[in-house]
Design a protein around this motif. Structure first.
Motif, PDB file in Angstrom:
ATOM      1  N   GLU A   1       1.840  -8.395  -0.383  1.00  0.00           N
ATOM      2  CA  GLU A   1       0.345  -8.488  -1.159  1.00  0.00           C
ATOM      3  C   GLU A   1      -0.329  -7.456  -0.290  1.00  0.00           C
ATOM      4  N   ALA A   2      -1.363  -6.532  -1.108  1.00  0.00           N
ATOM      5  CA  ALA A   2      -2.060  -5.687  -0.483  1.00  0.00           C
ATOM      6  C   ALA A   2      -2.933  -6.187   0.781  1.00  0.00           C
TER       7      ALA A   2
ATOM      8  N   SER B   1      -0.129  -2.403   3.305  1.00  0.00           N
ATOM      9  CA  SER B   1       0.472  -4.189   2.724  1.00  0.00           C
ATOM     10  C   SER B   1       1.347  -4.433   3.517  1.00  0.00           C
ATOM     11  N   ARG B   2       2.189  -5.472   3.644  1.00  0.00           N
ATOM     12  CA  ARG B   2       2.843  -6.524   4.080  1.00  0.00           C
ATOM     13  C   ARG B   2       3.827  -7.559   3.063  1.00  0.00           C
ATOM     14  N   LEU B   3       4.820  -8.031   3.870  1.00  0.00           N
ATOM     15  CA  LEU B   3       5.273  -8.663   3.829  1.00  0.00           C
ATOM     16  C   LEU B   3       4.822 -10.994   4.595  1.00  0.00           C
ATOM     17  N   VAL B   4       4.691 -11.304   3.682  1.00  0.00           N
ATOM     18  CA  VAL B   4       4.114 -12.344   4.307  1.00  0.00           C
ATOM     19  C   VAL B   4       5.499 -13.523   4.345  1.00  0.00           C
ATOM     20  N   PRO B   5       5.231 -14.573   5.021  1.00  0.00           N
ATOM     21  CA  PRO B   5       5.904 -15.389   4.258  1.00  0.00           C
ATOM     22  C   PRO B   5       5.870 -16.450   3.662  1.00  0.00           C
ATOM     23  N   LEU B   6       6.159 -17.150   3.195  1.00  0.00           N
ATOM     24  CA  LEU B   6       5.443 -18.037   2.094  1.00  0.00           C
ATOM     25  C   LEU B   6       5.312 -19.678   2.144  1.00  0.00           C
TER      26      LEU B   6
ATOM     27  N   ILE C   1       5.504  -1.748   0.549  1.00  0.00           N
ATOM     28  CA  ILE C   1       5.519  -2.319   1.497  1.00  0.00           C
ATOM     29  C   ILE C   1       5.022  -1.696   2.759  1.00  0.00           C
ATOM     30  N   GLY C   2       3.252  -1.910   3.502  1.00  0.00           N
ATOM     31  CA  GLY C   2       3.528  -0.119   3.972  1.00  0.00           C
ATOM     32  C   GLY C   2       2.304   0.560   3.044  1.00  0.00           C
ATOM     33  N   VAL C   3       2.211   0.043   2.024  1.00  0.00           N
ATOM     34  CA  VAL C   3       0.765   0.928   1.758  1.00  0.00           C
ATOM     35  C   VAL C   3      -0.411   1.210   1.837  1.00  0.00           C
ATOM     36  N   ALA C   4      -0.879   1.870   2.463  1.00  0.00           N
ATOM     37  CA  ALA C   4      -2.797   1.439   2.408  1.00  0.00           C
ATOM     38  C   ALA C   4      -3.600   0.995   1.442  1.00  0.00           C
TER      39      ALA C   4
ATOM     40  N   MET D   1      -3.483   0.957  -2.815  1.00  0.00           N
ATOM     41  CA  MET D   1      -3.779   0.488  -3.665  1.00  0.00           C
ATOM     42  C   MET D   1      -4.718  -1.271  -2.867  1.00  0.00           C
ATOM     43  N   VAL D   2      -5.734  -1.669  -4.491  1.00  0.00           N
ATOM     44  CA  VAL D   2      -5.555  -2.985  -4.079  1.00  0.00           C
ATOM     45  C   VAL D   2      -4.787  -4.008  -4.488  1.00  0.00           C
ATOM     46  N   CYS D   3      -4.876  -5.843  -4.648  1.00  0.00           N
ATOM     47  CA  CYS D   3      -3.710  -6.059  -4.620  1.00  0.00           C
ATOM     48  C   CYS D   3      -3.265  -6.546  -5.983  1.00  0.00           C
ATOM     49  N   SER D   4      -4.189  -6.863  -7.207  1.00  0.00           N
ATOM     50  CA  SER D   4      -4.083  -6.376  -8.311  1.00  0.00           C
ATOM     51  C   SER D   4      -2.955  -5.234  -8.562  1.00  0.00           C
ATOM     52  N   GLU D   5      -3.540  -4.309  -8.562  1.00  0.00           N
ATOM     53  CA  GLU D   5      -3.068  -2.639  -8.458  1.00  0.00           C
ATOM     54  C   GLU D   5      -1.754  -2.450  -8.033  1.00  0.00           C
ATOM     55  N   LEU D   6      -1.353  -3.493  -6.537  1.00  0.00           N
ATOM     56  CA  LEU D   6       0.303  -3.187  -6.137  1.00  0.00           C
ATOM     57  C   LEU D   6       0.998  -3.990  -6.891  1.00  0.00           C
ATOM     58  N   VAL D   7       0.443  -5.430  -7.331  1.00  0.00           N
ATOM     59  CA  VAL D   7       1.521  -6.248  -7.879  1.00  0.00           C
ATOM     60  C   VAL D   7       1.715  -5.256 -10.005  1.00  0.00           C
ATOM     61  N   TYR D   8       0.574  -4.893 -10.008  1.00  0.00           N
ATOM     62  CA  TYR D   8       1.115  -4.010 -11.563  1.00  0.00           C
ATOM     63  C   TYR D   8       1.879  -2.690 -11.356  1.00  0.00           C
ATOM     64  N   THR D   9       1.858  -1.537 -10.054  1.00  0.00           N
ATOM     65  CA  THR D   9       2.053  -1.136 -10.230  1.00  0.00           C
ATOM     66  C   THR D   9       4.206  -1.333  -9.637  1.00  0.00           C
ATOM     67  N   ALA D  10       3.760  -2.331  -8.659  1.00  0.00           N
ATOM     68  CA  ALA D  10       5.500  -3.065  -9.405  1.00  0.00           C
ATOM     69  C   ALA D  10       6.330  -3.348 -10.167  1.00  0.00           C
TER      70      ALA D  10
END
Length: 277
Positions: free
Chosen positions: A54-55, A60-65, A107-110, A154-163
């Protein structure tokens, strides 16, 4: 949206590439949802069965579910949206892994904290205009032209769409939200001509406008939008079946949770259980 036993989604059913749309608690989340005309204020992407990307501040970071599922004090609900191909058929394991790899690569994007106000203003303008389908479509395209797409933040939805786009599986987006706030009378023909002339100077191959026969009127747009909103389970309807033209070009910087929520290629699968420590 209330949760029912049929609506509950077991965490063990999550797969790489699934999109998570969330509603956070608090005034900031409430404002984000209001700006975007959506029940959601945050988006994330599953990159394996146990982790999401998530952003976030500062990057942006990796989060355990399991960590997220115990944050009921921070989130009101988390809904699972399952990506599909344009025809509504399921993705292959290889396609899911491609999405996951693209997500991990982000991961790591500002996080652009200084751009949030701009995005809020853009979202308010974009989502709170009259129901005239042509005007809504043109305004969205104009905003996409004006915003700067900076892959370094990137913001959150931007990151998802970009992936999803990086994996070659960018979901079709539509002009969807409808509110009835007043707006001064606009000469649509003059607006379109000015926009096309300006864009033609920047891009010789100008974008063709959807013809009146390709666009729905206000009542038709509202009916098509409701059909799409109700198709949360099962095969999503195609844009052609709805009579709604997709956006031919998409600026990731202008993608909001509502765009992911209403894309015909993202099917809502259910709601994850949340607990508080």
């Amino acid at each position: 949206m209330s949760e029912s036993p049929q609506d509950s989604f077991a965490p063990s059913q999550l797969r790489p590439g699934d999109v998570l749309l969330m509603r956070g608690h608090g005034p900031v989340s409430d404002l984000i949802a209001w700006f975007g005309d959506s029940i959601y204020s945050h988006a994330a992407l599953m990159v394996d069965t146990d982790h999401l990307v998530e952003a976030a501040l500062p990057t942006s970071r990796l989060v355990p579910l399991q960590t997220r599922l115990t944050q009921g004090k921070d989130y009101a609900f988390i809904d699972v949206f399952r990506p599909t191909r344009p025809d509504g058929t399921p993705l292959s394991d290889a396609e899911r892994q491609a999405i996951a790899a693209a997500g991990r690569g982000l991961i790591g994007v500002a996080y652009p904290l200084d751009a949030l106000l701009q995005l809020a203003l853009v979202a308010t303008l974009r989502n709170r205009i009259p129901a005239d389908a042509r005007l809504r479509w043109w305004l969205r395209m104009l905003i996409d032209e004006l915003l700067t797409d900076d892959p370094q933040q990137m913001v959150c939805s931007e990151l998802v769409y970009t992936a999803l786009r990086t994996a070659g599986l960018a979901p079709a987006l539509i002009v969807s939200a409808q509110l009835d706030l007043p707006l001064p009378a606009i000469d649509l023909g003059s607006l379109i001509e000015e926009w096309r002339e300006a864009r033609g100077r920047r891009h010789p191959a100008t974008l063709a406008a959807p013809s009146p026969t390709e666009m729905l009127d206000a009542d038709g747009l509202a009916a098509a939008f409701q059909t799409l909103k109700q198709a949360r389970h099962g095969t999503p309807p195609g844009l052609r079946a709805l009579g709604m033209p997709g956006l031919p070009t998409v600026n990731p910087a202008d993608v909001l949770p509502v765009d992911l929520e209403t894309s015909p290629q993202l099917r809502r699968a259910g709601r994850l259980p949340l607990t508080s420590p």
